[in-house]
Design a protein around this motif. Structure first.
Motif, PDB file in Angstrom:
ATOM      1  N   LEU A  43       0.867  -1.117   0.084  1.00  0.00           N
ATOM      2  CA  LEU A  43      -0.180  -0.076   0.177  1.00  0.00           C
ATOM      3  C   LEU A  43       0.881   1.264   0.226  1.00  0.00           C
ATOM      4  O   LEU A  43       1.692   1.108   0.673  1.00  0.00           O
ATOM      5  CB  LEU A  43      -0.853   0.108   1.243  1.00  0.00           C
ATOM      6  N   VAL A  44       0.357   2.221  -0.778  1.00  0.00           N
ATOM      7  CA  VAL A  44       1.187   3.402  -0.755  1.00  0.00           C
ATOM      8  C   VAL A  44       0.053   4.574  -0.348  1.00  0.00           C
ATOM      9  O   VAL A  44      -1.155   4.329  -0.789  1.00  0.00           O
ATOM     10  CB  VAL A  44       1.878   3.905  -1.949  1.00  0.00           C
ATOM     11  N   LEU A  65       6.036   0.897   7.933  1.00  0.00           N
ATOM     12  CA  LEU A  65       4.754   1.572   8.652  1.00  0.00           C
ATOM     13  C   LEU A  65       3.616   0.710   8.532  1.00  0.00           C
ATOM     14  O   LEU A  65       2.442   1.324   9.324  1.00  0.00           O
ATOM     15  CB  LEU A  65       4.518   2.996   7.976  1.00  0.00           C
ATOM     16  N   LEU A  66       3.816  -0.427   7.919  1.00  0.00           N
ATOM     17  CA  LEU A  66       2.150  -1.029   7.604  1.00  0.00           C
ATOM     18  C   LEU A  66       2.237  -2.308   8.629  1.00  0.00           C
ATOM     19  O   LEU A  66       3.422  -2.687   8.953  1.00  0.00           O
ATOM     20  CB  LEU A  66       2.297  -1.465   6.199  1.00  0.00           C
ATOM     21  N   THR A  67       1.194  -2.902   8.779  1.00  0.00           N
ATOM     22  CA  THR A  67       1.162  -4.058   9.685  1.00  0.00           C
ATOM     23  C   THR A  67       0.750  -5.085   8.524  1.00  0.00           C
ATOM     24  O   THR A  67       0.337  -5.077   7.570  1.00  0.00           O
ATOM     25  CB  THR A  67       0.033  -3.916  10.681  1.00  0.00           C
ATOM     26  N   ASP A  68       1.080  -6.492   9.056  1.00  0.00           N
ATOM     27  CA  ASP A  68       0.616  -7.599   8.300  1.00  0.00           C
ATOM     28  C   ASP A  68      -0.681  -7.790   7.804  1.00  0.00           C
ATOM     29  O   ASP A  68      -1.146  -8.367   6.977  1.00  0.00           O
ATOM     30  CB  ASP A  68       0.956  -8.969   9.024  1.00  0.00           C
ATOM     31  N   LYS A  69      -1.587  -7.072   8.616  1.00  0.00           N
ATOM     32  CA  LYS A  69      -2.863  -6.723   8.289  1.00  0.00           C
ATOM     33  C   LYS A  69      -3.276  -6.452   6.992  1.00  0.00           C
ATOM     34  O   LYS A  69      -4.349  -6.891   6.587  1.00  0.00           O
ATOM     35  CB  LYS A  69      -3.748  -6.232   9.556  1.00  0.00           C
ATOM     36  N   PHE A  70      -2.258  -5.481   6.418  1.00  0.00           N
ATOM     37  CA  PHE A  70      -2.549  -4.691   5.239  1.00  0.00           C
ATOM     38  C   PHE A  70      -1.768  -5.573   4.268  1.00  0.00           C
ATOM     39  O   PHE A  70      -2.278  -5.445   2.978  1.00  0.00           O
ATOM     40  CB  PHE A  70      -2.454  -3.401   5.210  1.00  0.00           C
ATOM     41  N   THR A  71      -1.010  -5.983   4.393  1.00  0.00           N
ATOM     42  CA  THR A  71       0.133  -6.608   3.411  1.00  0.00           C
ATOM     43  C   THR A  71       0.322  -8.069   3.635  1.00  0.00           C
ATOM     44  O   THR A  71       0.852  -8.771   2.666  1.00  0.00           O
ATOM     45  CB  THR A  71       1.475  -5.654   3.358  1.00  0.00           C
ATOM     46  N   GLU A  95      -8.103   4.289  -3.310  1.00  0.00           N
ATOM     47  CA  GLU A  95      -9.063   5.105  -2.665  1.00  0.00           C
ATOM     48  C   GLU A  95      -8.611   6.589  -2.565  1.00  0.00           C
ATOM     49  O   GLU A  95      -7.875   7.014  -1.605  1.00  0.00           O
ATOM     50  CB  GLU A  95      -9.043   4.474  -0.884  1.00  0.00           C
ATOM     51  N   ILE A  96      -8.811   7.371  -3.524  1.00  0.00           N
ATOM     52  CA  ILE A  96      -8.088   8.554  -3.918  1.00  0.00           C
ATOM     53  C   ILE A  96      -9.084   9.491  -4.410  1.00  0.00           C
ATOM     54  O   ILE A  96      -9.849   9.167  -5.404  1.00  0.00           O
ATOM     55  CB  ILE A  96      -6.728   8.238  -4.741  1.00  0.00           C
ATOM     56  N   SER A  97      -8.908  10.729  -3.931  1.00  0.00           N
ATOM     57  CA  SER A  97      -9.728  11.817  -4.724  1.00  0.00           C
ATOM     58  C   SER A  97      -8.663  12.899  -4.630  1.00  0.00           C
ATOM     59  O   SER A  97      -7.784  13.364  -4.065  1.00  0.00           O
ATOM     60  CB  SER A  97     -10.597  12.394  -3.537  1.00  0.00           C
ATOM     61  N   TYR A 210      -4.779   9.469   1.470  1.00  0.00           N
ATOM     62  CA  TYR A 210      -5.657   8.793   0.301  1.00  0.00           C
ATOM     63  C   TYR A 210      -4.345   7.770  -0.316  1.00  0.00           C
ATOM     64  O   TYR A 210      -3.257   7.866  -0.170  1.00  0.00           O
ATOM     65  CB  TYR A 210      -5.818   9.712  -0.570  1.00  0.00           C
ATOM     66  N   THR A 211      -5.028   6.438  -0.667  1.00  0.00           N
ATOM     67  CA  THR A 211      -4.331   5.328  -0.851  1.00  0.00           C
ATOM     68  C   THR A 211      -4.456   4.567  -2.301  1.00  0.00           C
ATOM     69  O   THR A 211      -5.672   4.691  -2.798  1.00  0.00           O
ATOM     70  CB  THR A 211      -4.514   4.183   0.041  1.00  0.00           C
ATOM     71  N   LEU A 212      -3.408   3.945  -2.558  1.00  0.00           N
ATOM     72  CA  LEU A 212      -3.556   3.088  -3.849  1.00  0.00           C
ATOM     73  C   LEU A 212      -3.014   1.454  -3.251  1.00  0.00           C
ATOM     74  O   LEU A 212      -2.001   1.723  -2.589  1.00  0.00           O
ATOM     75  CB  LEU A 212      -2.772   3.174  -4.706  1.00  0.00           C
ATOM     76  N   PHE A 213      -3.690   0.503  -3.286  1.00  0.00           N
ATOM     77  CA  PHE A 213      -3.639  -0.936  -2.529  1.00  0.00           C
ATOM     78  C   PHE A 213      -3.214  -1.931  -3.735  1.00  0.00           C
ATOM     79  O   PHE A 213      -4.199  -2.075  -4.512  1.00  0.00           O
ATOM     80  CB  PHE A 213      -4.578  -1.149  -1.685  1.00  0.00           C
ATOM     81  N   LEU A 214      -1.956  -2.423  -3.981  1.00  0.00           N
ATOM     82  CA  LEU A 214      -1.703  -2.999  -4.847  1.00  0.00           C
ATOM     83  C   LEU A 214      -1.487  -4.766  -4.339  1.00  0.00           C
ATOM     84  O   LEU A 214      -1.110  -4.945  -3.502  1.00  0.00           O
ATOM     85  CB  LEU A 214      -0.336  -2.881  -5.440  1.00  0.00           C
ATOM     86  N   GLN A 215      -2.060  -5.491  -5.369  1.00  0.00           N
ATOM     87  CA  GLN A 215      -2.004  -7.085  -5.097  1.00  0.00           C
ATOM     88  C   GLN A 215      -1.231  -7.611  -6.109  1.00  0.00           C
ATOM     89  O   GLN A 215      -1.831  -7.617  -7.275  1.00  0.00           O
ATOM     90  CB  GLN A 215      -3.113  -7.609  -4.608  1.00  0.00           C
ATOM     91  N   ALA A 216      -0.420  -8.470  -6.083  1.00  0.00           N
ATOM     92  CA  ALA A 216       0.303  -9.336  -7.004  1.00  0.00           C
ATOM     93  C   ALA A 216      -0.092 -10.800  -6.758  1.00  0.00           C
ATOM     94  O   ALA A 216       0.129 -11.319  -5.760  1.00  0.00           O
ATOM     95  CB  ALA A 216       1.850  -9.014  -6.921  1.00  0.00           C
ATOM     96  N   PHE A 217      -0.523 -11.406  -7.949  1.00  0.00           N
ATOM     97  CA  PHE A 217      -1.062 -12.695  -7.920  1.00  0.00           C
ATOM     98  C   PHE A 217      -0.137 -13.697  -8.781  1.00  0.00           C
ATOM     99  O   PHE A 217       0.530 -13.106  -9.600  1.00  0.00           O
ATOM    100  CB  PHE A 217      -2.346 -12.835  -8.406  1.00  0.00           C
ATOM    101  N   GLY A 218       0.195 -14.809  -8.094  1.00  0.00           N
ATOM    102  CA  GLY A 218       0.929 -15.845  -8.776  1.00  0.00           C
ATOM    103  C   GLY A 218       1.510 -17.148  -7.952  1.00  0.00           C
ATOM    104  O   GLY A 218       0.423 -17.548  -7.408  1.00  0.00           O
ATOM    105  N   ARG A 219       2.502 -17.383  -8.016  1.00  0.00           N
ATOM    106  CA  ARG A 219       2.736 -18.653  -7.497  1.00  0.00           C
ATOM    107  C   ARG A 219       4.415 -18.696  -7.120  1.00  0.00           C
ATOM    108  O   ARG A 219       5.277 -17.821  -7.636  1.00  0.00           O
ATOM    109  CB  ARG A 219       2.525 -19.848  -8.319  1.00  0.00           C
TER     110      ARG A 219
END
Length: 225
Positions: A43-44, A65-71, A95-97, A210-219
């Motif tokens: 998350l940024v 700055l982040l917790t495992d709950k978010f990342t 989540e940005i304006s 305001y945030t952008l949350f990225l998820q990378a999917f793979g294996r």
């Protein structure tokens, strides 16, 4: 047109069939023992009412700055000890304006967001080696369409749970870190701090953001170490 059995020997045909099957199996990511699914989050964020500049997903300073709950723990940097990681899809949830940094007569948040989508590039690197540079619109679950007369519509993408399928998978070798950069265009700032609409993440920021949350999917697969 000659038939395949007229061009190749029986052994060559068997080799071709086996290679084709393996390639298809790898593309589907099925049938391989020792693999683990990967969903690596990052998350940024930007404080309210500030000019937006480039940000880095999977940055050690930000991640601290982040917790495992978010990342989660299976993420970069350093979350894949003894594993090679292959990333096939990426999704970014906003989540940005936004507003324009210099006031423009008649400006709207929808105009600023459309400009952000049009001009923002997402760049991926592994140890400084560029992997891709793609417009942010590809990774978002919705994209903005303008009618040229001040009207904007958000279009929701279908079948986008895993996000955007990369043109080529990213292979992150054991011991290497993936970084993904958000490079927005000049001339934008985040909207004012409005309690009812600004994001609240009190576990790591005293400010509304305001945030952008990225998820990378793979294996991932075990490395030969």
């Amino acid at each position: 047109m000659a038939r395949i059995d007229e061009l190749l020997t029986p052994d060559e045909i068997l080799v071709l069939a086996a290679n084709t099957r393996l390639a298809a199996q790898d593309k589907r990511h099925v049938g391989t023992f020792g693999e683990k699914p990967v969903v690596a989050g990052s998350l940024v964020f930007w404080p309210a009412a500030t000019v937006i500049a480039s940000k880095t997903f999977y940055d050690k300073t930000t991640q601290g700055l982040l917790t495992d709950k978010f990342t989660g723990t299976r993420t970069w940097p350093g979350g894949f000890t003894g594993e090679n990681v292959i990333i096939s899809h990426i999704r970014i949830d906003p989540e940005i304006s936004l507003a324009f940094a210099v006031a423009i007569v008649g400006e709207t948040a929808a105009q600023a967001y459309h400009y952000f989508q049009t001009g923002t590039m997402i760049v991926a690197e592994i140890d400084g080696v560029r992997q891709f540079e793609i417009n942010v619109k590809s990774f978002l679950p919705q994209y903005s369409i303008g009618n040229g007369a001040g009207g904007y519509t958000l279009i929701t993408k279908d079948n986008f749970d895993l996000g955007f399928e990369l043109p080529e998978v990213i292979k992150v070798p054991y011991g290497k870190d993936l970084k993904i950069f958000v490079n927005p265009p000049d001339g934008l700032k985040t909207a004012a701090d409005v309690v009812a609409t600004t994001g609240h993440y009190p576990q790591f920021s005293a400010l509304n953001i305001y945030t952008l949350f990225l998820q990378a999917f793979g294996r991932s697969v075990a490395a030969n170490v």
